[in-house]
Scaffold this active site. Structure first.
Site, PDB file in Angstrom:
ATOM      1  N   ASP B 440       0.871  -1.160   0.000  1.00 54.36           N
ATOM      2  CA  ASP B 440       0.000   0.000   0.000  1.00 54.36           C
ATOM      3  C   ASP B 440       0.917   1.221   0.000  1.00 54.36           C
ATOM      4  O   ASP B 440       2.097   1.102   0.303  1.00 54.36           O
ATOM      5  CB  ASP B 440      -0.847  -0.065   1.270  1.00 54.36           C
ATOM      6  CG  ASP B 440      -1.692   1.162   1.444  1.00 54.36           C
ATOM      7  OD1 ASP B 440      -2.190   1.656   0.433  1.00 54.36           O
ATOM      8  OD2 ASP B 440      -1.864   1.594   2.587  1.00 54.36           O
ATOM      9  N   ASP B 895      -1.745  -0.665   5.841  1.00 50.06           N
ATOM     10  CA  ASP B 895      -2.059  -0.187   7.178  1.00 50.06           C
ATOM     11  C   ASP B 895      -3.535   0.130   7.370  1.00 50.06           C
ATOM     12  O   ASP B 895      -3.978   0.315   8.484  1.00 50.06           O
ATOM     13  CB  ASP B 895      -1.238   1.063   7.503  1.00 50.06           C
ATOM     14  CG  ASP B 895      -1.712   2.258   6.714  1.00 50.06           C
ATOM     15  OD1 ASP B 895      -2.147   2.053   5.571  1.00 50.06           O
ATOM     16  OD2 ASP B 895      -1.665   3.372   7.241  1.00 50.06           O
ATOM     17  N   ASP B 899      -6.847  -2.250   3.067  1.00 48.52           N
ATOM     18  CA  ASP B 899      -5.837  -3.239   2.720  1.00 48.52           C
ATOM     19  C   ASP B 899      -6.178  -4.620   3.251  1.00 48.52           C
ATOM     20  O   ASP B 899      -5.460  -5.577   2.995  1.00 48.52           O
ATOM     21  CB  ASP B 899      -4.470  -2.821   3.281  1.00 48.52           C
ATOM     22  CG  ASP B 899      -4.061  -1.457   2.772  1.00 48.52           C
ATOM     23  OD1 ASP B 899      -4.263  -1.216   1.575  1.00 48.52           O
ATOM     24  OD2 ASP B 899      -3.577  -0.646   3.566  1.00 48.52           O
TER      25      ASP B 899
END
Lengths: 321, 1176
Positions: B440, B895, B899
């Protein structure tokens, strides 16, 4: 890192060892197989093994051993084709004699072994068929189910019960040198630990070999089990299907050229399953009996190590990194 | 958190959408249906709503007994512990295997071991596990008890009285004071705030530390002051786990009105900044959303373990072969001796003739049955050939490994104080074999701490490069009138500042004013004013108390904007649902909020309709550039010009990696206002399709806007990200970045974190239709010569090696013992490396169509893949693309809640405990504080764990097989009667006590290379990719070695003691000792790092074996009594053991030495360099 350093100082030595442990940084020995090490190790193995092997071989050669198979010779010629009926026929005399010629000087004590072959004392049915509790506590002990099918006879318990005791070896040997009877010491042939702790001092044979189906030797019901050394030896069952068991010790030296006549009672039935019987006279030293294998194996491993070491060294010298 | 970035604004709806997506995804495999999705607005017509009578718990619980508020996270009680724990334990195949073997052994014809002995291994593992479970459960009991015995104020007989939490029932009216924790899910009834506002912190629920607002309905909020006797009726949906939705309605004083998510406070939240609230309990205890959400993430299985299962199959084949040999041998033997069975002294199948059992057979069932029994009993004897204990060993080893990972100081994030977390204990070794990393961007590569950097106001670019040093001084003099001190320091552009202090004249000046007003007003940030005790400012003394403002908001972007506005003199001071107070250069400005259109991912903008003190109404809007440019007014030429300039500024900003946002506003005419107000009221009270109606309403005012300017916010890169990415790439790991950002931003971030380099050829795929995507893909394929997958796979085997393979250390470097670290890419690639940049739109077309494999071909031949503007589920789709096309291991790191799906899809999921919620962490297998720790996690711990576990498995196979083979050879010498020379206890202790500890210790502590070396030469990670530590070839080599060792082990004593008077127990004792010493020395030979614990374990095991033997041989009742004392006296015994050890291990040692000296592997070279250089 400066933080952790000061931390460590504060916490002292003990804690810092723990810190190193948690960080997987404890002082460690990290062996590397560098050529010098490999060569050293192989040389070391070689230099230890070859002498040890030679020494063992010498010890093995110094043992004098005379071995004689007697189960065929002792059957009268008319029974050679039907040995089983010979051994089962009580009316046929079972005595027999063997002649041993001593080729090498034999120093006392000379151990007398009987050797059985093709006899699976290590068969599972056989190994389990005993009651150690009964051997120690006598017939008051009842949990003897392992002894089946030789647990009881005529509805009375058998002491000692089980297949092992039932199949007790019962050939007997007497040794004559020249005219004189050789003195055979039949005591202390079993382990002292067995005599003292495993076989009861107050346990006497009971109802043993009383049935119609006799397996092997009988026991004197007036001698406690702890003194029945033949039984104790027999019940230390052997590891392999060919085995020796100690019969006694001749406590006189035998000289070269001596003839020893063995008078034996060939009572034990190995004919029904093709087992062999042998009688062995052997001296002993630190190695035990005669056995070249150990020495040869040591010499072989040692010398091949040396070869590898030399090859390695040559290779290493040629392609020095 | 990518959805936010789409428009750079973020509201709770945004998060909830993405996370509920994730949650649906999460719940799908678990077959828990998310009821609220079904019920939705149809609740009122649904058949079975939950009916709550306010302040009448008895009546509420009369018909349906709702769950009380007592919670139980513990699994057992004292009574149920034994049966339930056993039941759960026997769900594991390993234990069933133990049980089956033990049960077989209880059958009389099969009793190989004594009855108690055979149960020992099973009882041992059961007890260990039961103690572990029991301890865990006791801890849960304790925390439950603490939780249940807390007290809260409950309305009882007209007064609020303390009541234990566990006695609270649905329907109770509960009063909570500030900073107290909320005991159950409650509908807000009234708060200390007259407008019915309450702030809660949902840290325990989703980990977000900022405050959220909840409202009591005005109807109820007013009545709460009138009297304590309240009554009413709430109909709400059945309990469900969706924490972002709540649908209900309430009948109160004859009115009927809807209740939504903003009216409910959930168990586990804390009340903040509000004196008290009063609420009605709707869900209690296990039915609260917090409890329903406490599910564990699905367990994953490590790849090495699945390979191991394949080899276990081989082992079971060996086992069956061995058992068949024994069985057939037994059959043949019985057949040959069938006439003698009754006379054989050692078989004896019948009872004595006289006696009660006269002539019956004893445990003899005929040759076929005996053969079959012999097969079964040999299974019992050879049972440890299948290394069931290995699974338990591996669990312990992984536990130890994770201890060291957790304790690693280099993975401790001192900023957030968060340690490494190991949430899954099954996949430690997978960390050593990762081939793809999906990352990410926001919060993972970047810090997610936004900083206001640049602004374009009315077509003019104000850059912070104009920043003057004396500006603060200046600022202080001007800002004296505003006594607010911000918690964060913001650098201010002086030129812009000057503009703001001019008189209110001219378009530019007004635009600047509105620009900052919008920044301050158009958001959902809550200012929290507190007295600043810790103020160190000397200057502040003259002004008495200085107040500090802390901006609490759900989006860091908004916080950054509000702080920036404040720095420029537009301080947001107060926000309620009805009005906003902003201090403009010290002057109080009160704006009435008429309506607020929150951010949603369709509109990608947010607007607020306000009435100014001069009674004009304005709509203030901010949003993503794409969403804004289409709705701007295009009336004058000036507009157009500003638009173009601003657009070019925006392009500049995003190419610098900044997050951009467009700000606009317009005046509303009375007619417009009226129309809007009418629709807005209608829409916001609507029960059906509220969101869609509100969107339509928003469209009324969000049109023909005047462009004010644009903002640029910097999302700072985390420390060490470029280095970590570079190291990962050298290690042969492909790093893919999946982000919700726009293409330009994504590329610029890619450049700044060294993911993309200038010499890379960028393939950009951003089609808007399937056809376009197809063309782009085929074009890219032909242009860059990408081979189709089938051909590529063939080549990849060959090409993989030079690419990620051996450390080619030049000869001279080796001899001088200097190993230069490789800097970067030295691959002999003639053509430039490729980078693929693809956007979410194209992915929609590609992933759903047959273009998938084309994409895969291109993506795998690129060095870098950047996916921008992707939705959470697309992230998972991309991970799935790789997983389904290759066997390579994937790792996803992120995080945010968006995700979660990706983290759960990947083989290894890593969560970052960062700014955003804990959902990613909850779903992950490992959690780290910062992205850069990933380097250490993979290169160091991954490598270690992989090496350790790989060796552990092979060694355990060997250890058990050598023992079983030794027994097998002996059984061939016992007329196939499955006799074991070893005592029963020794056979059982062998794998449990004699040899288990060293393997565990080595599995935890051994390491081939130091962390420094591993970090210095990332290419060493390639051993995991090449399956060096564990593969089929190694397995077979190990098995051949095992065969040799077992033969040596069996035949050396056999020949040594041939025709001797040795008894079975002496022989067994010799074998026991020999095999234990052998396997321990074998292990010792392979240990790479000896610490005192290793020494203690290895040599201690041998000593313990001797001790056990001595103890077992000292009990007179065993037939093996006193054996060890006897054999230990004989030199032959010791010579035999020495010979066995040396002869058994020499070939292996030779193999090792030759391999290491003539064909050394990377690891061995690196290890020699590491150790020998230190010495010299």
């Amino acid at each position: 890192m400066s933080e952790t350093n000061s931390d460590r100082q504060r916490r002292g030595d003990r804690e810092s060892a723990f810190y190193l442990f948690t960080q997987q940084r404890l002082p460690a020995c990290k062996p590397v197989l560098t050529p010098p090490w490999v060569i050293t190790i192989y040389f070391l193995v070689g230099f230890i093994f070859v002498p040890v092997g030679l020494f063992t071989l010498r010890a093995s050669h110094s043992v004098v051993e005379i071995e004689e198979r007697y189960d065929i010779e002792c059957v009268p010629s008319q029974f050679r084709n039907d040995k089983v009926s010979y051994i089962q026929d009580d009316s046929v005399p079972k005595n027999c004699s063997l002649l041993f010629k001593v080729d090498k000087y034999m120093k006392a004590p000379i151990y007398i072994y009987y050797q059985l072959e093709n006899y699976y004392q290590n068969h599972r049915r056989y190994v389990r068929s005993r009651s150690d509790q009964q051997l120690l506590h006598g017939r008051n002990f009842h949990g003897t189910s392992y002894c089946q099918p030789l647990e009881s006879s005529n509805n009375r318990p058998i002491v000692p019960c089980g297949l092992i005791a039932w199949s007790l070896f019962n050939d007997t040997f007497t040794f004559i040198r020249g005219k004189a009877l050789l003195k055979v010491n039949r005591t202390n042939i079993a382990w002292k630990s067995d005599r003292d702790h495993k076989f009861g001092k107050n346990v006497y044979p009971f109802n043993f070999q009383n049935g119609t189906w006799i397996g092997g030797g009988k026991l004197n019901p007036r001698i406690p089990l702890s003194n029945q050394e033949d039984l104790i030896v027999w019940m230390r069952i052997s590891a392999l299907p060919s085995f020796r068991k100690l019969y006694g010790r001749i406590e006189e030296d035998l000289d070269v050229g001596d003839y020893v006549v063995v008078q034996l009672m060939n009572d034990y039935n190995t004919y029904s399953f093709g087992g062999k019987k042998k009688l062995v006279l052997s001296t002993s030293n630190w190695l035990g009996g005669k056995n070249d294998f150990l020495g040869l194996a040591y010499v072989f491993v040692g010398s091949s190590s040396l070869t590898v070491a030399i090859v390695f060294m040559l290779l290493h010298l040629r392609s020095q990194r | 958190m990518e959805l936010q970035n789409i428009s750079n604004t973020c509201t709770s709806i945004d998060i909830s959408r993405s996370s509920s997506l994730a949650q649906e995804n999460l719940s799908k495999p678990q077959r828990i249906r998310n009821k609220s999705v079904d019920l939705g607005d149809n609740l009122l017509y649904s058949e079975d709503p939950r009916v709550i009578y306010i302040n009448d718990p008895r009546r509420t619980n009369d018909k349906y007994e709702f769950t009380g508020n007592e919670i139980r996270t513990s699994k057992y009680t004292l009574v149920t512990f034994l049966p339930k724990n056993l039941f759960i334990q026997f769900h594991r195949v390993a234990y069933l295997y133990f049980l089956a073997i033990a049960a077989l052994n209880q059958l009389p014809p099969l009793a190989v071991f004594g009855r108690t002995v055979s149960l020992f291994p099973l009882l041992f593992v059961l007890c260990v596990t039961a103690i572990k479970d029991g301890y865990e459960d006791w801890r849960r009991h304790r925390s439950d008890r603490n939780e249940n015995n807390r007290e809260a104020l409950v309305l009882q007989a007209g007064e609020f009285q303390m009541k234990k939490w566990k006695r609270i029932r649905a329907g109770d009216v509960v009063k909570i004071h500030a900073d107290e924790t909320i005991p159950c899910d409650m509908v807000l009834f009234g708060t200390s705030d007259p407008s019915g506002l309450a702030y809660i912190q949902t840290m325990n629920l989703d980990g977000e530390s900022n405050l959220k607002t909840r409202y009591a309905r005005l109807e109820t909020a007013s009545s709460i002051f009138e009297g304590c006797n309240v009554s009413g009726l709430i109909r709400c949906e059945q309990p469900n786990r969706n924490i972002y939705e709540f649908t209900a309605n309430m009948e109160f004083n004859g009115h009927r009105f809807p209740l939504s998510q903003s009216n409910i406070v959930l168990r586990g939240c804390q009340l903040k900044n509000t004196d008290w609230i009063i609420g009605v309990v709707v869900y209690a205890g296990q039915e609260t959303k917090a409890m329903l959400n406490s599910a564990i993430s699905p367990s994953k299985r490590s790849k090495l373990e699945s390979y191991m299962n394949r080899e276990t199959l081989w082992l079971s084949v060996f086992l069956l072969v061995m058992c068949s040999v024994v069985a057939v041998g037994m059959g043949l033997w019985l057949h040959r001796h069938k006439d003698e069975l009754d006379t054989l002294p050692y078989y004896r199948k019948t009872y004595l003739r006289n006696g009660k059992e006269n002539g019956k057979t004893y445990r003899y069932y005929g040759i076929p049955m005996e053969t079959f029994f012999s097969f079964l009993s040999s299974i019992i004897v050879f049972q440890i050939m299948i290394p069931i204990s290995l699974y338990i060993t591996m669990e312990l080893v992984r536990l130890g490994q994770s201890y060291f990972m957790i304790e690693d100081k280099h993975m401790y994030c001192s900023n957030s104080g968060s340690r490494f977390q190991c949430r899954s204990l099954n996949i430690n070794e997978d960390l050593g074999q990762i081939r793809y990393v999906f990352s990410d961007k926001t919060g993972t590569l970047t810090e997610n701490k936004m900083e206001f950097r640049k602004a374009s106001v009315y077509g003019k670019d104000y850059r912070s490069s104009n920043l003057r040093d004396d500006v603060l001084q200046d600022d202080d003099i001007r800002a004296v009138s505003s006594r607010w001190k911000l918690k964060s320091e913001i650098s201010v552009d002086s030129e812009l500042m000057d503009l703001l202090h001019k008189d209110m004249a001219g378009d530019e000046r007004i635009a600047a004013h509105l620009f900052f007003l919008t920044l301050a007003a158009c958001n959902t940030v809550i200012p929290i004013v507190s007295k600043d005790a810790s103020s160190g400012h000397v200057r502040s003394d003259s002004w008495g108390e200085v107040k500090a403002i802390d901006y609490q908001g759900e989006s860091p972007d908004e916080q950054a904007l509000v702080s920036a506005a404040s720095a420029y003199g537009y301080t947001l001071h107060e926000r309620t649902s009805g009005h906003i107070v902003i201090y403009v250069n010290g002057d109080k400005l009160r704006l009435d909020v008429l309506g607020l259109h929150e951010f949603d991912s369709v509109r990608k903008r947010m607007s607020v309709v306000t009435r100014f003190p001069d009674n004009t109404t304005k709509v203030l809007v901010k949003g993503a550039d794409t969403a804004m440019f289409s709705i701007l007014a295009r009336e004058t030429e000036k507009d157009d010009q500003i638009r173009q300039v601003t657009h070019s500024h925006l392009t500049d900003y995003s190419s610098e990696g900044l997050r951009t946002l467009v700000v606009a506003a317009k005046d509303l005419t009375d007619a417009e206002l009226e129309q809007w107000q009418c629709q807005y009221e209608d829409a916001s009270t609507s029960l059906i399709d509220r969101a869609a109606k509100l969107r339509q309403t928003a469209a009324l005012v969000e049109c023909n806007l005047n462009l004010l300017g644009a903002t640029a916010i910097e999302d700072k890169l985390q420390d060490g990200v470029p280095e970590a990415i570079e190291a990962l790439r050298q290690a042969g790991i492909k790093v893919w970045v999946l982000t919700g950002d726009k293409q330009e931003t994504a590329i610029s971030i890619g450049l700044s974190c060294k993911l993309l380099t200038a010499d890379m050829l960028q393939i950009i795929i951003n089609g808007n239709s399937e056809e376009e995507c197809r063309n782009l893909l085929t074009d890219a394929k032909t242009r860059h010569g990408v081979q189709p997958a089938s051909r590529k796979n063939e080549n990849s085997k060959r090409s993989n090696n030079p690419e990620n393979g051996y450390l080619e250390i030049p000869d001279e470097a080796k001899s001088s013992n200097v190993l230069q670290p490789r800097s970067g890419k030295e691959e002999p690639d003639v053509c430039a490396p490729l980078a693929l940049i693809i956007d979410g739109n194209s992915l929609v077309y590609i992933l759903e169509k047959d273009l998938e494999s084309d994409l895969f071909d291109i993506a795998t031949s690129c060095k870098v893949v950047l996916c921008c503007r992707v939705a959470p589920l697309q992230k998972a789709g991309i991970v799935d693309l790789i997983k389904s096309h290759t066997d390579d291991m994937t790792l996803a790191i992120g995080d945010g809640a968006n995700d979660v799906s990706m983290i759960q899809m990947a083989d290894v999921g890593v969560g970052i405990c960062g700014q955003e919620g804990r959902q990613a962490v909850m779903a992950s297998d490992f959690a780290i504080g910062q992205f850069r720790f990933l380097k250490r996690l993979l290169l160091v711990h991954g490598h270690w764990n992989y090496q350790r576990v790989g060796y552990l498995v092979l060694y355990n196979f060997y250890r058990n097989a050598v023992f079983v083979l030794m027994l097998f050879w002996y059984i061939l010498c016992t007329a196939f009667s499955t006799t074991s020379a070893l005592t029963d206890w020794s056979s059982v202790f062998y794998s449990v006590i004699y040899t288990s500890v060293p393997t565990i210790v080595v599995g935890i502590l051994d390491k081939d290379l130091s962390d420094k070396t591993l970090l210095k030469y990332p290419k060493l990670y390639g051993v995991g990719h090449r399956h060096v530590a564990y593969n089929l070839q190694l397995f077979w080599i190990t098995m051949i070695d095992t065969l040799w060792q077992s033969l040596v082990l069996f035949y050396i004593p056999l020949f040594t003691y041939k025709e001797s008077s040795i008894d079975i127990w002496s022989m067994g004792s010799l074998w026991t000792i020999a095999v234990v010493i052998l396997v321990n020395i074998h292990l010792a030979m392979d240990i790479q790092r000896w610490v005192f614990i290793t020494h203690a374990a290895v040599w201690g095991s041998i000593i313990i074996t001797y001790v056990c033997m001595v103890v077992l041989d000292s009990i007179p009742i065993f037939p093996n009594y006193w054996t060890i004392y006897h054999v230990a006296k004989s030199p032959t015994y010791w010579l035999t053991i020495l010979l066995i050890i040396i002869a058994a291990l020499l070939p292996r040692f030779l193999f090792k030495a030759i391999h290491q000296n003539f064909w050394p592997s990377d690891i061995q070279i690196a290890r020699e360099v590491e150790i020998l250089r230190k010495v010299t």
